[in-house]
Design a protein around this motif. Structure first.
Motif, PDB file in Angstrom:
ATOM      1  N   SER A  10       0.816  -1.219   0.000  1.00 52.07           N
ATOM      2  CA  SER A  10       0.000   0.000   0.000  1.00 52.07           C
ATOM      3  C   SER A  10       0.846   1.264   0.000  1.00 52.07           C
ATOM      4  CB  SER A  10      -0.956   0.007   1.198  1.00 52.07           C
ATOM      5  OG  SER A  10      -0.239  -0.037   2.425  1.00 52.07           O
ATOM      6  N   HIS A  11       2.084   1.185   0.465  1.00 46.86           N
ATOM      7  CA  HIS A  11       2.944   2.373   0.478  1.00 46.86           C
ATOM      8  C   HIS A  11       3.114   2.945  -0.929  1.00 46.86           C
ATOM      9  CE1 HIS A  11       5.702  -0.877  -0.509  1.00 46.86           C
ATOM     10  NE2 HIS A  11       6.551   0.028  -0.959  1.00 46.86           N
ATOM     11  N   TYR A  26      -6.910  11.494  -0.777  1.00 40.50           N
ATOM     12  CA  TYR A  26      -6.484  10.119  -0.951  1.00 40.50           C
ATOM     13  C   TYR A  26      -7.440   9.399  -1.889  1.00 40.50           C
ATOM     14  CZ  TYR A  26      -3.233  10.761   2.857  1.00 40.50           C
ATOM     15  OH  TYR A  26      -2.207  11.200   3.630  1.00 40.50           O
ATOM     16  N   PRO A  27      -6.895   8.599  -2.783  1.00 45.42           N
ATOM     17  CA  PRO A  27      -7.774   7.832  -3.678  1.00 45.42           C
ATOM     18  C   PRO A  27      -8.479   6.727  -2.896  1.00 45.42           C
ATOM     19  CG  PRO A  27      -5.492   7.172  -3.967  1.00 45.42           C
ATOM     20  CD  PRO A  27      -5.489   8.340  -3.010  1.00 45.42           C
ATOM     21  N   ASP A  28      -9.570   6.250  -3.456  1.00 44.03           N
ATOM     22  CA  ASP A  28     -10.259   5.104  -2.866  1.00 44.03           C
ATOM     23  C   ASP A  28      -9.396   3.879  -3.136  1.00 44.03           C
ATOM     24  OD1 ASP A  28     -11.876   3.046  -2.059  1.00 44.03           O
ATOM     25  OD2 ASP A  28     -13.484   3.457  -3.480  1.00 44.03           O
ATOM     26  N   LEU A  29      -8.881   3.288  -2.088  1.00 37.60           N
ATOM     27  CA  LEU A  29      -7.969   2.158  -2.222  1.00 37.60           C
ATOM     28  C   LEU A  29      -8.633   0.824  -1.901  1.00 37.60           C
ATOM     29  CD1 LEU A  29      -4.873   3.792  -0.469  1.00 37.60           C
ATOM     30  CD2 LEU A  29      -5.400   3.731  -2.914  1.00 37.60           C
ATOM     31  N   SER A  30      -9.949   0.829  -1.727  1.00 39.17           N
ATOM     32  CA  SER A  30     -10.641  -0.373  -1.266  1.00 39.17           C
ATOM     33  C   SER A  30     -10.613  -1.520  -2.277  1.00 39.17           C
ATOM     34  CB  SER A  30     -12.084  -0.046  -0.890  1.00 39.17           C
ATOM     35  OG  SER A  30     -12.779   0.460  -2.013  1.00 39.17           O
ATOM     36  N   ARG A  32      -8.010  -2.278  -4.320  1.00 40.37           N
ATOM     37  CA  ARG A  32      -6.633  -2.506  -4.769  1.00 40.37           C
ATOM     38  C   ARG A  32      -6.159  -3.936  -4.564  1.00 40.37           C
ATOM     39  NH1 ARG A  32      -4.537   0.935  -8.229  1.00 40.37           N
ATOM     40  NH2 ARG A  32      -2.484   0.646  -7.368  1.00 40.37           N
ATOM     41  N   GLY A  33      -6.887  -4.737  -3.811  1.00 40.56           N
ATOM     42  CA  GLY A  33      -6.527  -6.142  -3.639  1.00 40.56           C
ATOM     43  C   GLY A  33      -5.272  -6.375  -2.817  1.00 40.56           C
ATOM     44  N   TYR A  34      -5.061  -5.547  -1.831  1.00 39.69           N
ATOM     45  CA  TYR A  34      -3.883  -5.723  -0.986  1.00 39.69           C
ATOM     46  C   TYR A  34      -3.933  -7.061  -0.255  1.00 39.69           C
ATOM     47  CZ  TYR A  34      -3.486  -0.630  -1.372  1.00 39.69           C
ATOM     48  OH  TYR A  34      -3.387   0.654  -1.835  1.00 39.69           O
TER      49      TYR A  34
END
Length: 146
Positions: A10-11, A26-30, A32-34
């Motif tokens: 995520s960094h 901040y972008p929506d990171l939900s 991103r499949g981390y």
């Protein structure tokens, strides 16, 4: 103790706003499949080392003492200080304020608070120079760091 949970890689996404756009948005990171690797339960005195912009979390602190964090940054000897963003928003301003206000943008990032730590011979030279400076009574906190 409690385990830390990390959002793997995520960094890389969190840095995007600082380099390409407005860092306050901040972008929506939900989606991103981390991956979410977890560290083992941590006991008092344990340490976790990870990139400072990695999303991470832990269960609520059940101790009476606050959790502490220490951030360590490294950059190459001879690096040049960049200018602050035009909007005045600095990503880590509090952490570098003690030295960055004494080095003009475009100048070499050399300061007593920025010691050269590698190679070891340079680190020894740096400590010796600081010691000589203090014996002369300068002790002002400014000067070369490399």
């Amino acid at each position: 103790g409690s385990p830390l949970v990390f959002a793997g890689k995520s960094h890389r996404d969190l840095a995007l706003g600082f380099w390409h756009g407005d860092p306050r948005k901040y972008p929506d990171l939900s989606d991103r499949g981390y991956t979410e690797p977890s560290a083992d339960a941590m006991a008092l005195g344990d340490v976790s080392c990870h990139h400072g912009w990695t999303l991470h979390c832990a269960p609520p602190n059940q101790e009476t003492r606050q959790r502490r964090a220490l951030a360590v940054s490294y950059f190459i000897d001879g690096a040049v200080r960049v200018a602050d963003p035009a909007d005045g928003y600095g990503e880590d301003r509090e952490s570098h304020h003690a030295w960055s206000t004494q080095i003009a943008p475009g100048r070499r990032a050399a300061h007593s608070l920025l010691p050269v730590v590698w190679p070891p011979s340079a680190a020894r030279h740096n400590r010796a120079a600081q010691s000589r400076s203090q014996r002369r009574g300068s002790g002002s906190g400014s000067g070369g760091g490399g």
